[in-house]
Design an enzyme around this catalytic site. Structure first.
Site, short mmCIF file in Angstrom:
data_model
loop_
_atom_site.label_atom_id
_atom_site.label_comp_id
_atom_site.label_asym_id
_atom_site.label_seq_id
_atom_site.Cartn_x
_atom_site.Cartn_y
_atom_site.Cartn_z
N HIS A 57 33.83 44.19 34.64
CA HIS A 57 34.97 44.86 35.31
C HIS A 57 34.89 44.66 36.83
CE1 HIS A 57 35.25 46.87 31.39
NE2 HIS A 57 33.97 47.12 31.53
N SER A 103 42.91 28.78 58.37
CA SER A 103 44.11 29.57 58.64
C SER A 103 44.70 29.14 59.97
CB SER A 103 43.76 31.06 58.68
OG SER A 103 44.83 31.82 59.21
#
Length: 475
Positions: free
Chosen positions: A150, A280
Site C-alpha cells: 500500500h 524542468s
C-alpha cells in the site's frame, strides 16, 4: 511541418519496426507472394512459363508507387491497383499475376508475415531487457531495502529480489510470445470464401494439388502451420490475441516504470540523467523521470487498443466483412510500434540505472526499529517476561516514537526508549546486533538466485544470439 506527423515515427520507434510495417515491405511481400504462387502453380502443371516467372522476379522491387496510387484512386481497390502496376512492368506475366487468388491472399498473408516478423523484433528487445534485469537482480540480491505494501513501509526485501518481480512479469509475457510464435498459422490459399473453389477449377478438381500448393507456399514463407479452415480472411481473433499479448508486455513495462518513478521520488534508485538534460524549464534542480513517464504514457495507449481489436474480432459477419480493414491498418502496426518504443526505453533505462545505497539504508534505519518490535517481544519472552505486559510496553514506546517522528520531525528513538526501559530484560548488545538489516530480508537473496537460475537463465541461454542490443533514444 504543415501536416500531422506520427510521433511513433518521428520520436519513438526503431528503424526495424518502422520498416516492418512500411508500405515498401508490405507491397514487396505482396509481389513475393505472387511470384511464389506462380512458381508453385507452374510446378503443378498450370500453363505458366519460366519466362513469365523470370519477368516477375526481375521486376519484383520495381514498384511505381505513384502509378499504383493512380490505379487505386480509379479502382477503389488496393490489391487490383498493385496487380495492374505490376503488370505494366511485367507485361508478359500480366495475365498470370494473382491467378486463382483473392485479395486476402496477399493482404492477410502479408499481415501474418509482418506480425510474425514484428514479434521477432519484440522478442530480441525482450531478451535484452530480461538480461539486464537479471544482471541487476543478481548484483543487488543481498542489498536490503524497505518493502512496501500500500506504499507503506513493510518487511524488508532486497533491491535484487524486487527486480525479480519485474522479471517475473516479463517471463510470463515472454512465454506467451514464444507460444504465439510457435502456434501462429499462415492463411495460405483459401479462395474467396475459404472453399478454394477457384483452385478446384484451375486444377480440374485435384484437391491434392491444392493442398500441396498451400503447404509449399506456407513453408517458403517460414510457417510450419496453416489454417485448416477460414472464410475469406484468417480468423480476426489472431489480431485480438496479438494486441492482447502486446498489451501484456506494456502492462509489465508500466509496472516497472511506476516503481522507478516512486523510487526516484524516494531518491533510492534513479533512471539515467544525462549531463545536458533539463528536468524542468522553471525548476533548474529537477531530475524528472522522463523515460519512465514516457514508458507509462505509451503503455496506456497500447492497453487501450485491446478493446478495438476485440470488437473487430467479435463483429465479423459470416465469411468476411470489410469493417476490419481501416481498423487493422491503425491498430496492429501502432500496437507493435508502441511496444517497440517502450522496450527501447526500458533497455535504455537499464543501461544507466543508478542505485543510491546510503539513501536506501537511511530509509531502512528510520523504519527498522518498528519492524524489529516483534523480534524484541520474542526475545523478552525467552528471557522470562510476560508476553502481554511486554507487548503493551513496546506498544506505548512505539506510539510515542511515532508521534515524535510525525509531529515533531525528530529521528526515530524507539530503540533508545527500549534500552532505557528498566522493565525490559533483553540484552542490549544483542539488540544492537539484531538491528542489522540483513536479519530481516528472509530468503530474498536465495530466492533471487534460484529464480534466475531456474526460470531466467534457460531463456537467456536459448536466445543467446539475441543478446547485445544497445538502445539509444531519438529524443
Amino acid at each position: 511541418m504543415d501536416s500531422y506527423k506520427n510521433p511513433l515515427e518521428e520520436r519513438y520507434s526503431s528503424k526495424e519496426m518502422l520498416y516492418n510495417f512500411s508500405p515498401d515491405k508490405k507491397f514487396k511481400t505482396w509481389r513475393k507472394l505472387w511470384i511464389a504462387l506462380a512458381e508453385i502453380e507452374k510446378e503443378l502443371g498450370l500453363g505458366i512459363s519460366q519466362e513469365q516467372i523470370d519477368e516477375l522476379k526481375s521486376q519484383a522491387e520495381n514498384i511505381d508507387y505513384d502509378k499504383a496510387a493512380e490505379y487505386e484512386k480509379k479502382f477503389r481497390h488496393d490489391v487490383m491497383a498493385h496487380v495492374y502496376a505490376y503488370g505494366e512492368v511485367a507485361p508478359k506475366a500480366k495475365g498470370i499475376i494473382h491467378l486463382g487468388a483473392t485479395s486476402a491472399f496477399v493482404g492477410d498473408n502479408t499481415d501474418l508475415i509482418q506480425m510474425r516478423d514484428g514479434l521477432l523484433i519484440i522478442q530480441r528487445q525482450l531478451v535484452n531487457v530480461i538480461k539486464k534485469l537479471s544482471d541487476f537482480a543478481l548484483k543487488y540480491k543481498d542489498l536490503p531495502t524497505l518493502g512496501f505494501t500500500h506504499f507503506q513501509p513493510a518487511q524488508l526485501t532486497t533491491v535484487g529480489k524486487r527486480a525479480t518481480l519485474w522479471l517475473q512479469s516479463l517471463i510470463l509475457d515472454f512465454e506467451e510470445l514464444d507460444f504465439f510464435l510457435e502456434t501462429l498459422r499462415f492463411r495460405g490459399v483459401k479462395g474467396t470464401t475459404g472453399t478454394a473453389a477457384s483452385f478446384l477449377e484451375l486444377f480440374n478438381g485435384d484437391y491434392k494439388k491444392v493442398k500441396h500448393l498451400e503447404k509449399e507456399l506456407s513453408g517458403r514463407f517460414g510457417f510450419r502451420k496453416v489454417f485448416g479452415v477460414s472464410g475469406q480472411t484468417y480468423d480476426r481473433k489472431i489480431d485480438a490475441k496479438v494486441v492482447a499479448l502486446l498489451s501484456n508486455i506494456a502492462q509489465s513495462a508500466h509496472k516497472f516504470s511506476n516503481d522507478i518513478r516512486l523510487l526516484q521520488n524516494l531518491k533510492e534508485i534513479e533512471e539515467p540523467f544525462e549531463k545536458n538534460q533539463i528536468g524542468s524549464s522553471a525548476m533548474a534542480y529537477k531530475r524528472n523521470p522522463m523515460r519512465s513517464e514516457r514508458m507509462g504514457a505509451l503503455a496506456k495507449y497500447v492497453v487501450s487498443l485491446v478493446s478495438s481489436s476485440a470488437m473487430v474480432s467479435s463483429t465479423q459477419w459470416f465469411e468476411r466483412t470489410l469493417d476490419d480493414s481501416a481498423n487493422k491498418r491503425l491498430t496492429i502496426p501502432q500496437a507493435f510500434l508502441v511496444v517497440d518504443a517502450i522496450l527501447l526505453i526500458w533497455n535504455n533505462v537499464m543501461e544507466g540505472l543508478v542505485v543510491y545505497e546510503n539513501r536506501i539504508r537511511k530509509h531502512i534505519m528510520e523504519e527498522l526499529p518498528f519492524m524489529a518490535t516483534e523480534y524484541i517481544i520474542m526475545e523478552e519472552v525467552k528471557a522470562g517476561g510476560d508476553r502481554q505486559e511486554i507487548h503493551e510496553k513496546i506498544r506505548r514506546h512505539s506510539m510515542e516514537a511515532s508521534r515524535k517522528v510525525k509531529e515533531e520531525g525528530k529521528e526515530n528513538d524507539l530503540l533508545d526508549r527500549i534500552m532505557r526501559d528498566a522493565g525490559l530484560r533483553m540484552d542490549k548488545t544483542k539488540l544492537h546486533e539484531l538491528m542489522n538489516p540483513k536479519n530481516f530480508i528472509g530468503f530474498a537473496p536465495v530466492q533471487t538466485q534460484e529464480f534466475i537460475a531456474d526460470e531466467v537463465s534457460p531463456i537467456l541461454k536459448k536466445h543467446l544470439s539475441l543478446i547485445g542490443l544497445r538502445s539509444d533514444l531519438k529524443v
